[in-house]
Design a protein around this motif. Sequence first.
Motif, short mmCIF file in Angstrom:
data_model
loop_
_atom_site.label_atom_id
_atom_site.label_comp_id
_atom_site.label_asym_id
_atom_site.label_seq_id
_atom_site.Cartn_x
_atom_site.Cartn_y
_atom_site.Cartn_z
N SER A 36 -4.49 26.48 -0.57
CA SER A 36 -3.54 27.51 -0.17
C SER A 36 -4.21 28.86 -0.38
O SER A 36 -4.44 29.27 -1.53
CB SER A 36 -2.25 27.42 -1.00
N GLY A 37 -4.57 29.52 0.72
CA GLY A 37 -5.33 30.76 0.61
C GLY A 37 -6.69 30.48 -0.01
O GLY A 37 -7.45 29.65 0.47
N THR A 38 -7.00 31.16 -1.10
CA THR A 38 -8.27 30.95 -1.78
C THR A 38 -8.16 29.94 -2.91
O THR A 38 -9.15 29.64 -3.57
CB THR A 38 -8.78 32.28 -2.36
N VAL A 39 -6.98 29.40 -3.13
CA VAL A 39 -6.76 28.45 -4.22
C VAL A 39 -6.97 27.02 -3.71
O VAL A 39 -6.38 26.61 -2.72
CB VAL A 39 -5.34 28.58 -4.80
N GLU A 40 -7.81 26.27 -4.40
CA GLU A 40 -8.05 24.87 -4.04
C GLU A 40 -7.81 24.02 -5.27
O GLU A 40 -8.26 24.36 -6.37
CB GLU A 40 -9.48 24.66 -3.53
N VAL A 41 -7.09 22.92 -5.08
CA VAL A 41 -6.77 22.04 -6.20
C VAL A 41 -7.09 20.60 -5.81
O VAL A 41 -7.22 20.26 -4.63
CB VAL A 41 -5.28 22.15 -6.59
N ASP A 42 -7.21 19.75 -6.82
CA ASP A 42 -7.38 18.33 -6.56
C ASP A 42 -6.07 17.75 -6.03
O ASP A 42 -4.97 18.10 -6.49
CB ASP A 42 -7.77 17.59 -7.84
N GLN A 43 -6.22 16.83 -5.09
CA GLN A 43 -5.07 16.10 -4.55
C GLN A 43 -5.27 14.63 -4.91
O GLN A 43 -6.16 13.96 -4.39
CB GLN A 43 -4.99 16.29 -3.04
N THR A 44 -4.48 14.14 -5.82
CA THR A 44 -4.66 12.78 -6.31
C THR A 44 -3.32 12.06 -6.35
O THR A 44 -2.26 12.70 -6.45
CB THR A 44 -5.25 12.77 -7.74
N GLY A 45 -3.38 10.74 -6.29
CA GLY A 45 -2.13 10.01 -6.38
C GLY A 45 -2.34 8.51 -6.32
O GLY A 45 -3.44 8.03 -6.04
N PHE A 46 -1.28 7.77 -6.62
CA PHE A 46 -1.31 6.32 -6.51
C PHE A 46 0.06 5.82 -6.08
O PHE A 46 1.09 6.50 -6.25
CB PHE A 46 -1.71 5.68 -7.85
N THR A 47 0.08 4.63 -5.50
CA THR A 47 1.33 3.97 -5.15
C THR A 47 1.32 2.56 -5.74
O THR A 47 0.26 1.93 -5.86
CB THR A 47 1.54 3.84 -3.63
N LEU A 48 2.49 2.08 -6.10
CA LEU A 48 2.71 0.71 -6.54
C LEU A 48 3.88 0.16 -5.73
O LEU A 48 4.94 0.81 -5.66
CB LEU A 48 3.03 0.64 -8.03
N SER A 49 3.72 -1.00 -5.11
CA SER A 49 4.75 -1.56 -4.24
C SER A 49 4.89 -3.05 -4.47
O SER A 49 3.92 -3.73 -4.83
CB SER A 49 4.41 -1.31 -2.76
N GLY A 50 6.08 -3.55 -4.25
CA GLY A 50 6.32 -4.98 -4.37
C GLY A 50 7.53 -5.40 -3.58
O GLY A 50 8.44 -4.60 -3.35
N SER A 51 7.54 -6.63 -3.13
CA SER A 51 8.70 -7.18 -2.46
C SER A 51 8.79 -8.67 -2.74
O SER A 51 7.79 -9.32 -3.04
CB SER A 51 8.66 -6.91 -0.95
N VAL A 52 10.00 -9.19 -2.61
CA VAL A 52 10.24 -10.61 -2.85
C VAL A 52 11.38 -11.05 -1.94
O VAL A 52 12.30 -10.27 -1.65
CB VAL A 52 10.59 -10.87 -4.34
N ARG A 53 11.32 -12.29 -1.51
CA ARG A 53 12.43 -12.90 -0.77
C ARG A 53 13.11 -13.88 -1.73
O ARG A 53 12.72 -15.04 -1.83
CB ARG A 53 11.91 -13.60 0.48
N PRO A 54 14.11 -13.39 -2.47
CA PRO A 54 14.67 -14.17 -3.58
C PRO A 54 15.56 -15.33 -3.15
O PRO A 54 15.80 -16.23 -3.95
CB PRO A 54 15.47 -13.12 -4.35
N TRP A 55 16.07 -15.29 -1.95
CA TRP A 55 16.92 -16.36 -1.44
C TRP A 55 16.82 -16.36 0.07
O TRP A 55 16.19 -15.48 0.67
CB TRP A 55 18.37 -16.16 -1.90
N SER A 56 17.43 -17.33 0.72
CA SER A 56 17.36 -17.47 2.16
C SER A 56 17.91 -16.23 2.86
O SER A 56 19.05 -15.84 2.64
CB SER A 56 18.15 -18.70 2.61
N GLY A 57 17.07 -15.60 3.69
CA GLY A 57 17.49 -14.43 4.45
C GLY A 57 17.50 -13.14 3.67
O GLY A 57 17.83 -12.08 4.22
N GLY A 58 17.14 -13.17 2.39
CA GLY A 58 17.19 -11.97 1.56
C GLY A 58 15.82 -11.32 1.40
O GLY A 58 14.79 -11.99 1.45
N LEU A 59 15.82 -10.02 1.20
CA LEU A 59 14.59 -9.26 0.96
C LEU A 59 14.90 -8.12 0.01
O LEU A 59 15.83 -7.34 0.23
CB LEU A 59 14.03 -8.70 2.27
N PHE A 60 14.12 -8.02 -1.08
CA PHE A 60 14.23 -6.91 -2.02
C PHE A 60 12.85 -6.31 -2.19
O PHE A 60 11.88 -7.02 -2.46
CB PHE A 60 14.76 -7.39 -3.37
N GLN A 61 12.74 -4.97 -2.02
CA GLN A 61 11.43 -4.34 -2.14
C GLN A 61 11.55 -2.94 -2.73
O GLN A 61 12.56 -2.25 -2.57
CB GLN A 61 10.69 -4.29 -0.80
N VAL A 62 10.48 -2.57 -3.46
CA VAL A 62 10.43 -1.26 -4.11
C VAL A 62 9.07 -0.63 -3.86
O VAL A 62 8.05 -1.32 -3.69
CB VAL A 62 10.66 -1.39 -5.63
#
Length: 383
Positions: free
Chosen positions: A242-268
């Motif tokens: 931004s202008g003359t200012v430069e910073v590190d851009q860092t990050g991570f993601t964690l994701s998971g999903s499961v089909r716990p029963w017939s026709g069901g889907l839960f994910q985060v």
Amino acid sequence: MKTRCKTACLLTAGALCVTAAQATAQDAQTQAELDALRARVEALEAANPGSGTGDLKIGSTTLDVYGYIKADFFYDFEYDQGDTAFVNVIGEPSAETDGTFGATVRQSRIGLRTNTPSALGDIGGQLELDLFASNGTAELRLRHANITIGDAWLIGQYWTNFMPLDSYPTTVEFNGPVGIPFARVPQVRFTNSFADNTTFAVSVEENVGGSNSNDPVLTGSVEYNDGTYLARASALYGKAQSGTVEVDQTGFTLSGSVRPWSGGLFQVNYVNGEALGPYLIGLGDPIVNGQANDVDGYTVELRQDITPKWNVGIAYGREDYDLPTSTGTLSFTELETIHVNAFYKATDSLTLSAEYIYGERNDVNTGRTFDGNRIQLAAQLNF
């Protein structure tokens, strides 16, 4: 506390209710070439009658046209959010309304895929466009344009490797919930497998708009997916300026999903990092007053097939920033969304859908919280 109670009530309620162009011959040679091409196409079609795939083969290259036509109809109750449920405008006096009806077909898209066998493996190509240009106009916009070599290499524009694509929540509305990375960028990506149902990928990517950096972005991801369970992690490193200012851009993601029963889907999905705002649905500023703006966000989704034709779902998303992002007269550090939807598959290609969308944002200047409600209906024809 009021926000938490309201969100909890909405979540509980949602979970329960549940060219062809005509050629003109210029001379005999041109006409002969056209006749020969026409005869070739007819012969190719005759060689594969009734396939219904829509594929055309020219030499050793197979071409496939795909896409959909989608019509959306929506009503905003408190704040006019536009063709997408853009939670950032909630609370802004310029967006205030007593009720606004809108409709759009701009989400409609068309794509072309090609596949050519070679000594390097199958070489694929993808070119995809939609009508979601800027300023509310229905103009062609590039979504994807890439080359793949075998199962290993992708060169061109595609979803960022930082994005948890396989666990992205399903919504009628274009963007989906806040709290998740969403970006298409030019890149070079290498993907490989090292165990059953497990892949890893590394990429060098262009930085997304809003980061204002000319430096490349490095990403890595690993994913396990056996059809019932999914687990994924990704990381990103780049720069934001931004202008003359430069910073590190860092990050991570964690994701998971499961089909716990017939026709069901839960994910985060969970995301955390610094100066990551341009990658997220909320588009928070990456740098504020010369400092990197830290953010964390998450989404939670529950879906259920009711019948072979009906499915319903609810998705919650949240983004929290350390530093405020100005949107005009207001500035936010917190965003929340809830999507409650139902999809009806009328035919193999036609889907009808309905969705209720709730959005909430704060204003750090006044300490107030604003919310907006939206209803959306859609019809989508795939081809």
